[in-house]
Design a protein around this motif. Structure first.
Motif, short mmCIF file in Angstrom:
data_model
loop_
_atom_site.label_atom_id
_atom_site.label_comp_id
_atom_site.label_asym_id
_atom_site.label_seq_id
_atom_site.Cartn_x
_atom_site.Cartn_y
_atom_site.Cartn_z
N ASN A 91 2.03 -16.34 1.98
CA ASN A 91 2.75 -15.37 1.12
C ASN A 91 2.39 -13.92 1.41
N SER A 105 6.10 -6.23 -10.94
CA SER A 105 5.34 -6.42 -9.69
C SER A 105 4.13 -5.50 -9.67
N GLY A 117 -4.57 -14.43 -6.71
CA GLY A 117 -3.24 -15.01 -6.88
C GLY A 117 -2.27 -14.05 -7.57
N LEU A 118 -2.80 -13.17 -8.41
CA LEU A 118 -1.96 -12.17 -9.08
C LEU A 118 -1.38 -11.18 -8.08
N LEU A 136 1.43 -6.56 -12.21
CA LEU A 136 0.66 -7.74 -11.77
C LEU A 136 -0.40 -7.34 -10.74
N GLU A 142 1.60 -12.86 -6.39
CA GLU A 142 2.74 -12.92 -7.30
C GLU A 142 3.42 -11.56 -7.44
N LYS A 145 5.25 -10.45 -3.93
CA LYS A 145 6.35 -11.27 -3.41
C LYS A 145 7.73 -10.60 -3.55
#
Length: 466
Positions: free
Chosen positions: A179, A38, A278-279, A41, A282, A285
């Motif tokens: 998200n 995590s 978007g990374l 990213l 991800e 999350k």
């Protein structure tokens, strides 16, 4: 302390985020490998975002400088960009201790149930240090007693106000951006524009027929096809700026590769930013899900805590890209035409995306409404930068004298220093104006505002929890 925190900050978000997220993830029960992934990213996201915004700055700045030169648009306040503001912020006693002081304040407010945000966005702590540093140098130049105390007082006021606003806007932020559950935005630059979004948004809704202009980014694509795509708009505006940077037809012909290249680069920025952000989603999350589970288990389903993160997470929203792109040339025109304004933004234009982060949740992504609100806040921001320029310049000169190797704070001869980030923020200017123009009365006003906001947030949190 200055050296210690300068070293930590010097590692950058790309290095520190994997460390912070790994520790945080393990503390809330995530496996080491999952927590590390995590963090990595998110770290990679920051690297990618830095590369993309660097491309925007390096491509756009020479063309805009040429436009300024050709059309004689030069004004008295030179755009130093955020690096100069950050250098002024951290190269003071206030900046050296701002991270532990603000983390301590955050902990106290969490324990007393006056906030639900844990602000781990350490790199943007320079915003609090900046207003503290400017007031510190202001107090020193005017011969006030205890200038360091003035600096810390204003920095802490800024921090507390932002935490409360992050709590209040968290649900709206999470509902609008996908998200982002469990995330809030405790950055004063973004939060300073929230009241404008609410008030101006309601005023626009009261205009008969305005609801027919409710066009979001997807609506623009349907209505205008290719012309409504951020990618295509980026190419067109890049080419238009490239043409303006040419003096005559001959130079225009000779510069066609450069003009087309600028268009493609602007289009690339518009297309790549959403992919990079978007990374972040991800990476966040697993942390977000584990945090919600832990809070529900320990404090009940209705209890809430928020992880305070950088607004960089969501600047890839299509409406943000479209409106920011349209605001760049309009801001240049406004800077030249507005009476009394002396600030011409160039280096700061790359930060235009951040103006809209907390505006969009209150406009539901409406392009027209967001553009109008953005236009108002940018106009006001230009005047704020102009009014703060004299003291910003004095602070930059003092820091430059103490750190002659720091090129970021060297103000060009004959100019004053300015920067949209964070000097154009209403929160920054309110605190600065209270300190400069009202001194002890201003300090009293700031104390009352801060205490009232904290008390109201305490009541709101406890009422909701009950």
């Amino acid at each position: 302390m200055e050296q210690v925190f300068s070293y930590i900050l010097g590692l950058g978000a790309a290095v520190m985020m994997p460390i912070i997220f790994t520790i945080l993830g393990m503390c809330i029960g995530i496996k080491f490998s999952k927590a590390l992934k995590s963090g990595l990213l998110v770290g990679v996201g920051f690297v990618g975002l830095g590369v993309i915004t660097g491309l925007l700055t390096s491509s756009l700045s020479p063309a805009l400088s040429k436009v300024v030169e050709i059309y004689g648009l030069e004004l008295n306040v030179f755009d130093m960009g955020w690096p100069a503001a950050a250098s002024v912020a951290y190269n003071t006693t206030v900046g050296a201790f701002i991270i532990p002081v603000c983390l301590g304040v955050n902990l106290v407010l969490l324990l007393t149930k006056c906030t639900r945000t844990v602000n781990i966005d350490l790199w943007n702590y320079w915003h609090y240090a900046f207003i503290g540093a400017v007031v510190f140098f202001l107090a020193e130049s005017l011969g006030w007693s205890h200038p360091v105390a003035w600096g810390f007082f204003t920095a802490i006021v800024c921090f507390i106000i932002t935490l409360v606003m992050a709590d209040v806007t968290a649900k709206k932020f999470q509902q609008f951006y996908p998200n982002m559950e469990g995330i809030s935005i405790p950055q004063p630059f973004c939060q300073g524009f929230t009241p404008f979004a609410i008030v101006i948004g309601k005023a626009l809704d009261a205009i008969p027929g305005f609801s027919k202009l409710n066009i979001d980014a997807e609506g623009m694509k349907k209505k205008f096809g290719l012309f409504g795509e951020p990618l295509f708009l980026g190419v067109i505006i890049g080419i238009a700026i490239g043409c303006l940077a040419c003096k005559d037809g001959q130079e225009l012909v000779d510069g066609i590769p450069g003009i087309l290249g600028l268009g493609i680069k602007m289009g690339a920025v518009m297309e790549l930013i959403p992919r990079i952000t978007g990374l972040f989603i991800e990476g966040l999350k697993p942390i977000s899900e584990a945090t919600r589970e832990l809070i529900a288990k320990k404090f009940g389903k209705d209890a809430e805590f928020y992880i305070g993160m950088s607004p960089a997470l969501v600047i890839g929203h299509p409406t943000t890209l479209i409106v920011s792109l349209l605001l760049i040339p309009v801001t240049l025109v406004l800077a030249v035409l507005l009476p009394g304004n002396q600030f011409l933004p160039l280096a700061s234009l790359a930060g235009m995306f951040y103006v809209l982060v907390m505006i969009l949740p209150y406009t539901d992504g409406n392009v027209v409404k967001s553009f109008i609100i953005g236009l108002v806040v940018v106009t006001i921001g230009l005047y704020f930068v102009t009014l703060m320029a004299e003291n910003f310049t004095s602070a930059a000169h003092m820091v430059s004298a103490a750190h002659p190797d720091d090129s970021a704070v060297k103000v060009p001869e004959g100019f004053l220093a300015g920067s949209m980030d964070f000097a154009s923020s209403p929160i920054a200017f309110l605190i600065y104006a209270c300190a400069k123009y009202a001194k002890f009365v201003g300090a009293g006003i700031l104390t009352l505002i801060t205490a009232a906001m904290v008390a109201w947030n305490y009541v709101r949190i406890n009422k909701k929890q009950k």
